[in-house]
Design a protein around this motif. Structure first.
Motif, PDB file in Angstrom:
ATOM      1  N   ARG A 203       0.837  -1.198   0.000  1.00  0.00           N
ATOM      2  CA  ARG A 203       0.000   0.000   0.000  1.00  0.00           C
ATOM      3  C   ARG A 203       0.875   1.254   0.000  1.00  0.00           C
ATOM      4  O   ARG A 203       2.030   1.220   0.432  1.00  0.00           O
ATOM      5  CB  ARG A 203      -0.910   0.015   1.228  1.00  0.00           C
ATOM      6  CG  ARG A 203      -1.949  -1.100   1.236  1.00  0.00           C
ATOM      7  CD  ARG A 203      -2.976  -0.843   2.315  1.00  0.00           C
ATOM      8  NE  ARG A 203      -3.929  -1.935   2.429  1.00  0.00           N
ATOM      9  CZ  ARG A 203      -4.984  -1.918   3.232  1.00  0.00           C
ATOM     10  NH1 ARG A 203      -5.208  -0.858   3.991  1.00  0.00           N
ATOM     11  NH2 ARG A 203      -5.802  -2.958   3.280  1.00  0.00           N
ATOM     12  N   PRO A 204       0.324   2.381  -0.457  1.00  0.00           N
ATOM     13  CA  PRO A 204       1.096   3.628  -0.418  1.00  0.00           C
ATOM     14  C   PRO A 204       1.456   4.009   1.012  1.00  0.00           C
ATOM     15  O   PRO A 204       0.780   3.631   1.969  1.00  0.00           O
ATOM     16  CB  PRO A 204       0.134   4.646  -1.040  1.00  0.00           C
ATOM     17  CG  PRO A 204      -0.847   3.845  -1.818  1.00  0.00           C
ATOM     18  CD  PRO A 204      -0.991   2.543  -1.094  1.00  0.00           C
ATOM     19  N   GLY A 205       2.522   4.777   1.145  1.00  0.00           N
ATOM     20  CA  GLY A 205       2.918   5.263   2.448  1.00  0.00           C
ATOM     21  C   GLY A 205       3.792   4.285   3.213  1.00  0.00           C
ATOM     22  O   GLY A 205       4.202   3.245   2.701  1.00  0.00           O
ATOM     23  N   CYS A 206       4.057   4.636   4.477  1.00  0.00           N
ATOM     24  CA  CYS A 206       4.977   3.849   5.293  1.00  0.00           C
ATOM     25  C   CYS A 206       4.335   3.344   6.582  1.00  0.00           C
ATOM     26  O   CYS A 206       5.037   2.835   7.462  1.00  0.00           O
ATOM     27  CB  CYS A 206       6.202   4.699   5.655  1.00  0.00           C
ATOM     28  SG  CYS A 206       7.096   5.374   4.241  1.00  0.00           S
ATOM     29  N   ASP A 207       3.018   3.475   6.715  1.00  0.00           N
ATOM     30  CA  ASP A 207       2.357   2.990   7.928  1.00  0.00           C
ATOM     31  C   ASP A 207       2.348   1.468   7.964  1.00  0.00           C
ATOM     32  O   ASP A 207       2.422   0.804   6.923  1.00  0.00           O
ATOM     33  CB  ASP A 207       0.921   3.513   8.009  1.00  0.00           C
ATOM     34  CG  ASP A 207       0.850   4.998   8.348  1.00  0.00           C
ATOM     35  OD1 ASP A 207       1.874   5.555   8.810  1.00  0.00           O
ATOM     36  OD2 ASP A 207      -0.220   5.601   8.146  1.00  0.00           O
ATOM     37  N   VAL A 208       2.224   0.925   9.183  1.00  0.00           N
ATOM     38  CA  VAL A 208       2.179  -0.523   9.367  1.00  0.00           C
ATOM     39  C   VAL A 208       0.976  -0.894  10.219  1.00  0.00           C
ATOM     40  O   VAL A 208       0.360  -0.054  10.869  1.00  0.00           O
ATOM     41  CB  VAL A 208       3.471  -1.058  10.034  1.00  0.00           C
ATOM     42  CG1 VAL A 208       4.675  -0.818   9.131  1.00  0.00           C
ATOM     43  CG2 VAL A 208       3.675  -0.416  11.403  1.00  0.00           C
ATOM     44  N   SER A 209       0.644  -2.179  10.210  1.00  0.00           N
ATOM     45  CA  SER A 209      -0.480  -2.701  10.992  1.00  0.00           C
ATOM     46  C   SER A 209      -0.183  -4.149  11.339  1.00  0.00           C
ATOM     47  O   SER A 209       0.258  -4.914  10.485  1.00  0.00           O
ATOM     48  CB  SER A 209      -1.781  -2.611  10.181  1.00  0.00           C
ATOM     49  OG  SER A 209      -2.804  -3.379  10.773  1.00  0.00           O
ATOM     50  N   PHE A 210      -0.431  -4.524  12.595  1.00  0.00           N
ATOM     51  CA  PHE A 210      -0.150  -5.900  13.000  1.00  0.00           C
ATOM     52  C   PHE A 210      -1.303  -6.571  13.746  1.00  0.00           C
ATOM     53  O   PHE A 210      -1.185  -7.733  14.124  1.00  0.00           O
ATOM     54  CB  PHE A 210       1.125  -5.954  13.858  1.00  0.00           C
ATOM     55  CG  PHE A 210       2.361  -5.568  13.092  1.00  0.00           C
ATOM     56  CD1 PHE A 210       2.903  -6.420  12.148  1.00  0.00           C
ATOM     57  CD2 PHE A 210       2.966  -4.338  13.287  1.00  0.00           C
ATOM     58  CE1 PHE A 210       4.030  -6.072  11.427  1.00  0.00           C
ATOM     59  CE2 PHE A 210       4.091  -3.972  12.570  1.00  0.00           C
ATOM     60  CZ  PHE A 210       4.630  -4.846  11.635  1.00  0.00           C
ATOM     61  N   SER A 211      -2.415  -5.875  13.961  1.00  0.00           N
ATOM     62  CA  SER A 211      -3.517  -6.513  14.684  1.00  0.00           C
ATOM     63  C   SER A 211      -4.110  -7.664  13.880  1.00  0.00           C
ATOM     64  O   SER A 211      -4.502  -8.701  14.442  1.00  0.00           O
ATOM     65  CB  SER A 211      -4.601  -5.489  15.029  1.00  0.00           C
ATOM     66  OG  SER A 211      -5.200  -4.976  13.853  1.00  0.00           O
ATOM     67  N   GLY A 212      -4.189  -7.528  12.546  1.00  0.00           N
ATOM     68  CA  GLY A 212      -4.720  -8.597  11.707  1.00  0.00           C
ATOM     69  C   GLY A 212      -3.861  -9.838  11.729  1.00  0.00           C
ATOM     70  O   GLY A 212      -4.368 -10.973  11.634  1.00  0.00           O
ATOM     71  N   LEU A 213      -2.556  -9.666  11.883  1.00  0.00           N
ATOM     72  CA  LEU A 213      -1.652 -10.815  11.966  1.00  0.00           C
ATOM     73  C   LEU A 213      -1.903 -11.585  13.263  1.00  0.00           C
ATOM     74  O   LEU A 213      -1.881 -12.829  13.275  1.00  0.00           O
ATOM     75  CB  LEU A 213      -0.200 -10.349  11.879  1.00  0.00           C
ATOM     76  CG  LEU A 213       0.881 -11.426  11.987  1.00  0.00           C
ATOM     77  CD1 LEU A 213       0.699 -12.511  10.939  1.00  0.00           C
ATOM     78  CD2 LEU A 213       2.274 -10.787  11.869  1.00  0.00           C
ATOM     79  N   LYS A 214      -2.169 -10.871  14.335  1.00  0.00           N
ATOM     80  CA  LYS A 214      -2.503 -11.547  15.598  1.00  0.00           C
ATOM     81  C   LYS A 214      -3.796 -12.361  15.453  1.00  0.00           C
ATOM     82  O   LYS A 214      -3.876 -13.510  15.905  1.00  0.00           O
ATOM     83  CB  LYS A 214      -2.673 -10.521  16.714  1.00  0.00           C
ATOM     84  CG  LYS A 214      -1.395  -9.844  17.153  1.00  0.00           C
ATOM     85  CD  LYS A 214      -1.574  -9.091  18.454  1.00  0.00           C
ATOM     86  CE  LYS A 214      -2.721  -8.099  18.380  1.00  0.00           C
ATOM     87  NZ  LYS A 214      -2.883  -7.342  19.634  1.00  0.00           N
ATOM     88  N   THR A 215      -4.789 -11.750  14.806  1.00  0.00           N
ATOM     89  CA  THR A 215      -6.065 -12.454  14.607  1.00  0.00           C
ATOM     90  C   THR A 215      -5.868 -13.694  13.754  1.00  0.00           C
ATOM     91  O   THR A 215      -6.415 -14.775  14.051  1.00  0.00           O
ATOM     92  CB  THR A 215      -7.085 -11.517  13.949  1.00  0.00           C
ATOM     93  OG1 THR A 215      -7.281 -10.364  14.780  1.00  0.00           O
ATOM     94  CG2 THR A 215      -8.420 -12.218  13.741  1.00  0.00           C
ATOM     95  N   ALA A 216      -5.086 -13.572  12.699  1.00  0.00           N
ATOM     96  CA  ALA A 216      -4.832 -14.718  11.817  1.00  0.00           C
ATOM     97  C   ALA A 216      -4.114 -15.839  12.560  1.00  0.00           C
ATOM     98  O   ALA A 216      -4.385 -17.030  12.346  1.00  0.00           O
ATOM     99  CB  ALA A 216      -4.014 -14.275  10.608  1.00  0.00           C
ATOM    100  N   THR A 217      -3.208 -15.476  13.449  1.00  0.00           N
ATOM    101  CA  THR A 217      -2.509 -16.478  14.244  1.00  0.00           C
ATOM    102  C   THR A 217      -3.484 -17.230  15.149  1.00  0.00           C
ATOM    103  O   THR A 217      -3.431 -18.461  15.283  1.00  0.00           O
ATOM    104  CB  THR A 217      -1.408 -15.819  15.087  1.00  0.00           C
ATOM    105  OG1 THR A 217      -0.499 -15.117  14.226  1.00  0.00           O
ATOM    106  CG2 THR A 217      -0.638 -16.855  15.890  1.00  0.00           C
TER     107      THR A 217
END
Length: 354
Positions: A203-217
């Motif tokens: 995606r554009p920009g440099c922001d990150v997100s990790f809550s979805g990775l926790k849910t997937a785990t």
């Protein structure tokens, strides 16, 4: 110049003495892992009480090892925020008392700036540089222009990478602290066995997100047979989580590098610095080092002992500020939040406000 630094922002109680020749004359640190392990994470009230119990003794021992007295110091520095406010108060009040008793200046250090400037203590890195600050509570890309001068290029929109490591490790029963435990478990695992997402990648920009990775785990764990995980399942899932985080941070770092190249702010010797507790992760360090080699950037990561919270970085940041005449009055108020770039747009998510 010689500065005493105190660190009490989370679950590490520490005192250190650093001089202007970039020498760590003494570093005393007490981890609270045993106190928090029964709860699977840091309990703020327990952390604050532990700081109160141990900080005075660590200060005395650091001064003894460094061979200096309070009156030999040029300043006393302490983390003034951000962090767990009870612990921050303990460190700030102790530093104020020492400064008042010795007649020396007090310097309130932003904990994030202490991480940001560690590479100047260990490697004498020159401004400007790109910083990936990645820890249990923070995940940001910052253009470091000078002491007190930062431009945020990206941040987490929900949880930090270290928080993701800690929570997924807890789900897997790996214990506390979760990040190092997950890295150990991942060493023999297959990172491609489980299909885990790479949030925000591409995606554009440099922001990150990790809550979805926790849910997937969590969803992967629900598909596995009930009961304790097998050694193979544990290793593969840990490797998958670690690989997903590394993939995201590698791609996002590349975007931040491109932005500084295009803006002309990377300088004549572009440098990437990675700092914070997650900077100790060897897989992430290897990925970022390889990325820099391809892009023609220098890569700097502090020694493992200076990646996690410590007082040497606080003392050094205090010394850097002292050299510029930046000291603080004794009515300074500790801060639970203290952004390095106060003009950056707010990002509010499930676990982090930055």
């Amino acid at each position: 110049m010689i500065v005493l630094g105190l660190e009490t922002s989370c679950d590490e109680t520490a005192a250190a003495v650093v001089d202007c020749d970039r020498r760590v004359l003494a570093q005393k640190l007490l981890s609270q892992y045993d106190e928090h392990r029964p709860y699977g994470g840091v309990v703020p009230e327990i952390a604050a009480r532990a700081h109160l119990d141990h900080l005075d003794g660590l200060v005395a021992e650091a001064l003894r090892v460094a061979g200096v007295r309070l009156t030999d110091l040029d300043a006393v520095a302490a983390t003034g925020g951000p962090g767990l406010i009870g612990g921050v108060i303990v460190g700030v009040m102790t530093a104020k008392a020492l400064a008042l008793a010795s007649g020396r200046p007090f310097v309130a250090v932003n904990h994030l700036e202490a991480h940001a400037l560690t590479a100047r203590l260990t490697d004498a890195v020159s401004f400007p540089y790109l910083l990936l600050l990645v820890s249990g509570g923070h995940c940001q890309f910052l253009e470091v222009r000078g002491v007190g001068a930062y431009r945020r290029l990206g941040t987490t929109i929900d949880d930090a990478a270290g928080e993701c490591f800690d929570k997924t490790a807890k789900m897997m029963g790996l214990g506390h602290p979760g990040g190092p435990a997950l890295e150990r478990a991942a060493a023999e695992g297959d990172p491609d066995r489980f299909a885990l997402p790479r949030p925000m990648r591409g995606r554009p920009g440099c922001d990150v997100s990790f809550s979805g990775l926790k849910t997937a785990t969590r969803q992967v764990l629900d598909t596995l047979p009930p009961g304790p995980l097998s050694a193979r399942d544990l290793a593969d899932l840990a490797a998958g989580v670690q690989g997903a985080v590394a993939d995201v941070l590698e791609e996002r770092t590349g975007r931040a590098m491109t932005r500084m190249d295009q803006d002309g702010t990377a300088g004549s010797a572009p440098t990437l610095v990675v700092a914070g507790g997650v900077a100790a992760n060897q897989t992430l360090r290897a990925r970022l080092n390889a990325l820099c080699a391809v892009r023609g950037w220098a890569f700097v990561a502090p020694p493992l002992g200076l990646c996690t919270d410590n007082a040497a970085m606080v003392a050094w940041a205090g010394l850097e500020r002292l050299r510029l005449g930046l000291t603080d009055p004794l009515d300074f108020r500790p801060r639970p939040r203290w952004p390095l770039d106060p003009d950056a747009p707010k990002r509010t998510g499930a676990g982090v406000k930055a």
